[in-house]
Design a protein around this motif. Structure first.
Motif, short mmCIF file in Angstrom:
data_model
loop_
_atom_site.label_atom_id
_atom_site.label_comp_id
_atom_site.label_asym_id
_atom_site.label_seq_id
_atom_site.Cartn_x
_atom_site.Cartn_y
_atom_site.Cartn_z
N PHE A 9 0.86 -1.19 0.00
CA PHE A 9 0.00 0.00 0.00
C PHE A 9 0.89 1.23 0.00
O PHE A 9 1.75 1.40 0.88
CB PHE A 9 -0.89 0.01 1.23
CG PHE A 9 -1.69 1.27 1.40
CD1 PHE A 9 -2.81 1.52 0.61
CD2 PHE A 9 -1.33 2.21 2.36
CE1 PHE A 9 -3.55 2.70 0.77
CE2 PHE A 9 -2.05 3.39 2.51
CZ PHE A 9 -3.17 3.63 1.72
N ILE A 15 -2.03 0.52 -4.77
CA ILE A 15 -1.31 -0.65 -4.25
C ILE A 15 -0.42 -1.09 -5.39
O ILE A 15 -0.91 -1.35 -6.49
CB ILE A 15 -2.29 -1.77 -3.84
CG1 ILE A 15 -3.02 -1.38 -2.55
CG2 ILE A 15 -1.55 -3.09 -3.65
CD1 ILE A 15 -4.08 -2.36 -2.10
N ASP A 43 -9.27 -5.70 1.26
CA ASP A 43 -8.11 -5.13 0.57
C ASP A 43 -8.53 -3.96 -0.31
O ASP A 43 -7.80 -2.98 -0.48
CB ASP A 43 -7.41 -6.20 -0.27
CG ASP A 43 -6.92 -7.37 0.56
OD1 ASP A 43 -6.64 -7.17 1.77
OD2 ASP A 43 -6.82 -8.49 0.03
N ILE A 46 -8.86 -0.99 1.75
CA ILE A 46 -7.53 -0.42 1.98
C ILE A 46 -7.09 0.38 0.77
O ILE A 46 -6.64 1.52 0.87
CB ILE A 46 -6.51 -1.55 2.30
CG1 ILE A 46 -6.83 -2.18 3.67
CG2 ILE A 46 -5.08 -1.01 2.26
CD1 ILE A 46 -6.01 -3.41 3.99
N THR A 58 2.79 -4.64 3.24
CA THR A 58 2.36 -5.62 2.25
C THR A 58 0.93 -6.05 2.57
O THR A 58 0.60 -6.32 3.72
CB THR A 58 3.27 -6.86 2.29
OG1 THR A 58 4.62 -6.45 2.09
CG2 THR A 58 2.87 -7.87 1.22
N ILE A 59 0.09 -6.10 1.54
CA ILE A 59 -1.34 -6.39 1.70
C ILE A 59 -1.57 -7.90 1.55
O ILE A 59 -0.74 -8.62 1.01
CB ILE A 59 -2.13 -5.60 0.64
CG1 ILE A 59 -1.81 -4.09 0.74
CG2 ILE A 59 -3.64 -5.81 0.78
CD1 ILE A 59 -1.99 -3.51 2.11
N GLY A 122 -1.44 -8.10 6.67
CA GLY A 122 -1.92 -7.04 5.79
C GLY A 122 -2.69 -5.97 6.52
O GLY A 122 -3.40 -5.17 5.91
N ASN A 123 -2.55 -5.95 7.85
CA ASN A 123 -3.22 -4.93 8.67
C ASN A 123 -2.20 -4.33 9.63
O ASN A 123 -1.90 -3.15 9.56
CB ASN A 123 -4.40 -5.56 9.42
CG ASN A 123 -5.14 -4.55 10.28
OD1 ASN A 123 -5.15 -3.35 9.99
ND2 ASN A 123 -5.76 -5.02 11.35
N TYR A 340 -6.36 -6.21 -9.09
CA TYR A 340 -7.06 -5.24 -8.22
C TYR A 340 -8.04 -4.41 -9.03
O TYR A 340 -9.15 -4.11 -8.58
CB TYR A 340 -6.05 -4.31 -7.53
CG TYR A 340 -5.68 -4.77 -6.13
CD1 TYR A 340 -6.55 -4.56 -5.06
CD2 TYR A 340 -4.48 -5.43 -5.89
CE1 TYR A 340 -6.22 -4.98 -3.78
CE2 TYR A 340 -4.13 -5.86 -4.61
CZ TYR A 340 -5.00 -5.64 -3.56
OH TYR A 340 -4.69 -6.06 -2.30
#
Lengths: 357, 357, 357, 357
Positions: A9, A15, A43, A46, A58-59, A122-123, A340
């Motif tokens: 991100f 992303i 995601d 995000i 990193t997601i 990823g959080n 995405y």
């Protein structure tokens, strides 16, 4: 220092794939080489900046892979073993875990838990849309994949299947219940399947997309309601002869679906909420029976841990559910930005996208 | 036709004592001669026109009395027996009852339940602020009073104690839990006592009246918080070292207390709601952890039926709780209008008023 | 190599104090310096050769002490901290733990669990009747002791209190239940207290020793029955008007008490079994209602882990229970053989013996 | 006085068809004209004199029929309506019913419940192997049959299906569980189906008859074990990799199957017992883990009442289960003695026999 490719991100709207160092392995960790992963609706939140994470993170939180390296204190596994880890990675040793709230194991400090702390990949730590991912508390989180199952067959276990099924499980569905599931995205479809698997006599699936309703029927829905064509509350009350449903599952995260769930609930019924809301919620007095309806509203964050993963994989291995049809598109990690783009715009009937490094 | 005195709803602002015929006794009914009854907060809502009932209806749902006459199909009782009946009078034979939602047994028609239907006395049928009251489904609802207990000792069983305790019971309090109870009116006080009785290690009682907080401490609260002097949310988080409570019980029926309950809940915690709300409710996103906190919100309507009453009276008989102190004032039925005046204005530290015909 | 004193099993009939090396500390372990411990009935079974353990094993599973040294992967503690650990030391990472059977976390191999595996201290690994004990999976098992509590105040938490309370908890006692507890040794006394704490209206304690019945009354029993003077089954049926009890707790581990529990149970009632049996059991057809009584028989092994210990200590800290009276005798570790002699012969009204190295 | 034909117990070995008066209808009763009924294994116990009933009693507890006449206090039904009643006929108004033990509602006296009292038809009152049967507490027990379902489609609801399903329900089977069902007679087959319907990943069916195992596989068993060819305990441990099963259901009522259930249970697992035992039971110490296995043994008597029947019929109507195949033979009431002869000798692969007056 060896590098790997990772989707990080950068800022709202971006992303991108970058080179990052392959992480060091602490004593309780395992390094997993990712063989398949996927993109989640969260995601996309995000990506759009609706859910804040650190720049450079990193997601991704749905890893299927192979053990590359084990921490010095990790026993019971071997390098090269095929494994998955849940989206939620409990420590096993926090007070939250030990009192039955494993998904809420976050901070571990004396000053209590943070609501989102249980979700780490990823959080709060680097995720798995990358060539490698570091799995914390590996002995709690790594679940060996049965040889008979392919990567794509278990790809829904870490999040989608675990969350969707938990919507049925936490509602304590009984044999013969009537269940409505609002929204048939990937989690809603798994909730539909989970409700059926739990013994519901009648499952009513609601969505606004004909394709998703068709998949819902394949997953076990007895009735499907196209909310773009009618008022689903009226339709459900009609279908149940005015009685309402025993359980309503919310799988979208909006005021409209949350409120509709309340409105179709019989007195004594349960609203099982899975959605991630992005606004305050409003409870109309009547839909809530002024607080006198013996209702239950239950929210659930995706259960994780290796035993949960083992169970879910055993259901797939038994042939009781086939989630293969949910992988509608496939991309290389190198093309994840295109993935995405497709997924966030919900183009081409996409349900889930398999990403392979 | 013999007449009796009864407190009836005439129009918003007016509940008056009138002469009405003593009712006929159907085959499943019993006629109870009321020896003691009381006024509930809900009756005040009726008085003020905030909760609508039919004009001419006799008010009141907390009867202690003596069996005057039994219906032709009623067995197992004798005339002259001292009995109580719960505020909620399930039929025993409705589908609601038979699937575990006894308090929601109302309509009994093919078209489902009405949320308020389970509450009949002083709502859909004549109540007990009168010389006589007709008890429907008598074999389900009449509970003999042990000789050792006085009318006033069991006067809280039909509603206040049953409701307050159910707040603790439905929350499934475990030994060692930390529980906050918002509002210490009669029901809140019973919730405080019920939480203690259920094994809570720490019970935190919140109110704005010093007198009620004092009573709360007598009923078992370990900490009392005067919400007129500080922010109870902050104070509870301070008391729990930032951890929050396992269970928060709402016993008032307002947005403020409902929201405060959510804000003090630990992840995985339970909000047990007893209040009768009179406005829509609002759930702030943060207090709800965006739907990801593994929370439960449970609403409960007063459980009724003779077995419930038997259990509650056995707790009183065992000496584990003394609710006698809650009767702060006594009136004759003939003076019930004065009693309403006192009670509805919460004058003179009133908690509950005993009314004797 | 530094040595420590430890009570080890040599052969049936002989537990002796020996010098052993202070153990090395693995990455997940902690070394605890024991400040107080005690002897359990199970240790007497070991002493008598009725329960087999390896020769040379250090006995004891109820440690109170101070952290001497932390493993390299252990975080969240500091050396010098006062702590306890439960008698049962779950790993936190086994599948057993992760599916809610923490006390059954033993082997951790692919080939399943061993029934006794969950109990490690003084069973499968060295125990704590010694100057030092190695605590496995320290982050799961070490619970800091509140400053306000003395060693003796928390000495019952690791086993006696956790086991006794679990008898009440697993039976899901409800407010108003009638509960009988068979045998009032240390665990039975805690079951009596736990039943009371869970809201039982009436607790009936049974034993053959007047002294223990006296303590039972102090711990909350409403009725005590001396089984050396009458038939407790008849007496309990008399006390309950022929109705029987909602819950019967077995806290001795004999055919006689197990069978008596069944015989006093109402239809739909629960037998909660805590005893360690040493013979096969026999279920009389009538006492079991030929399998048609809607009965539940639930066995429970002492729950462990730091969250369990935290909860139990919070109950003690709240003043809701005082187990101090259960420590009837005190010995130095050097005199532990004398302590075993006293305890195994149940001389001098002994309940529990505090041992201090 | 009008007469009807009825199968009555005369003496051990003799159930014969006789003329009896059509019963009078009390205020809470309904007279049902029986259109289809069946014979149960329990009836064979009565025939053989193994279970004692009064001479002259009409046998049978599985009625499908039409309302002939309603009691004066019965509302909500009309004469001519197609209905069933459960084998167990709770009153709705007993304390047993009101505390959640509906099947144990028998005596209703002050002196408590009788274990078998909940089963009335063909046990304590005249049953339904007759042209007419009197249904007590009709409003609690009469469940209207949906038009779409035939008599034979709902013939298993009153007993077989309700009992078999309850074996799965009371065990609280979770999605992904491994379940073994011992014995595949009609109740065992329904337990197999119920386990599958509750989300079991793997159901293992055990019996000694190849035909029944074949039916079990059709009802959803994943593995079938012929206990006449191998040791089912060893085979189940082999199938589960030594782990054992989460739930074992006993559906025969013998020491051998009860003990085998215990031996295949994982620590923390549940034995759900449905069988009617005719001898004392023996619990081997090892199979019971000396009382330390965190096991649950749960016995269940067939749940009854109209809501239960409604739910079961809704499951059939939804198409989730088809029990039609269980009716292997059909007889006229006039030939019921021949039907008993066939059924009691288990000839000709008989599962269930439909009897039509």
């Amino acid at each position: 220092m060896t590098l790997m490719r990772a989707a990080v991100f950068v800022e709202p709207g971006r992303i991108v794939l970058e080179d990052k160092p392959i992480p060091d392995v602490g004593p309780l960790d395992a390094l997993m080489r990712v063989t398949t992963t996927t993109i989640c609706g969260t995601d996309v939140h995000i990506l759009k900046g609706e859910y804040p994470v650190a720049r450079g993170l990193t997601i991704g939180h749905e890893p299927v892979g192979v053990i590359e390296k084990l921490g010095s204190a990790v026993t019971g596994y071997r390098e090269g073993q095929r494994v998955i880890a849940g989206a939620i990675t409990p420590s096993g040793w926090s007070n939250a875990c030990l009192c039955g709230a494993c998904s809420q194991d976050g901070a571990g400090t004396a000053h209590g838990w943070k609501p989102m702390g249980g979700w780490k990949f990823g959080n709060t730590i680097d995720g798995c849309q990358a060539e490698y991912v570091l799995v914390p508390d590996a002995m709690v989180n790594l679940a060996p994949v049965p040889d008979a199952l392919s990567d794509e067959q278990v790809l829904m276990c870490p999040d989608i299947m675990s969350t969707g099924f938990s919507g049925a499980e936490r509602a304590e569905i009984r044999i013969g219940d009537v269940v409505a599931v609002f929204a048939q995205g990937p989690i809603g479809l798994c909730a539909t399947a989970g409700a059926k698997l739990s013994g519901a006599a009648v499952v009513i699936a609601v969505d606004r997309l004909a394709g998703r309703l068709q998949t819902a029927a394949q997953m076990g829905a007895d009735h499907v309601i196209d909310a773009s064509q009618c008022d689903p509350v009226e339709e459900i009350l009609r279908l149940t002869g005015g009685r309402g449903v025993d359980v309503a599952i919310e799988a979208l995260g909006t005021q409209q679906t949350f409120e509709a769930c309340l409105r179709v609930l019989r007195p004594g019924g349960t609203l099982s909420s899975l959605g991630v809301y992005s606004t305050d919620l409003h409870i109309p007095l009547g839909a809530f029976a002024a607080g006198l309806g013996d209702h239950r509203i239950i929210t659930t964050l995706c259960p994780g841990g290796k035993e949960r993963m083992r169970r879910l994989m055993s259901v797939i291995e038994s042939g009781r559910i086939d989630l293969g049809a949910m992988v509608t598109h496939r991309y290389k990690l190198d093309d994840i930005e295109a993935a995405y783009d497709l997924f966030s715009h919900q183009r081409d009937g996409v349900l889930k996208v398999a990403i392979t490094p």
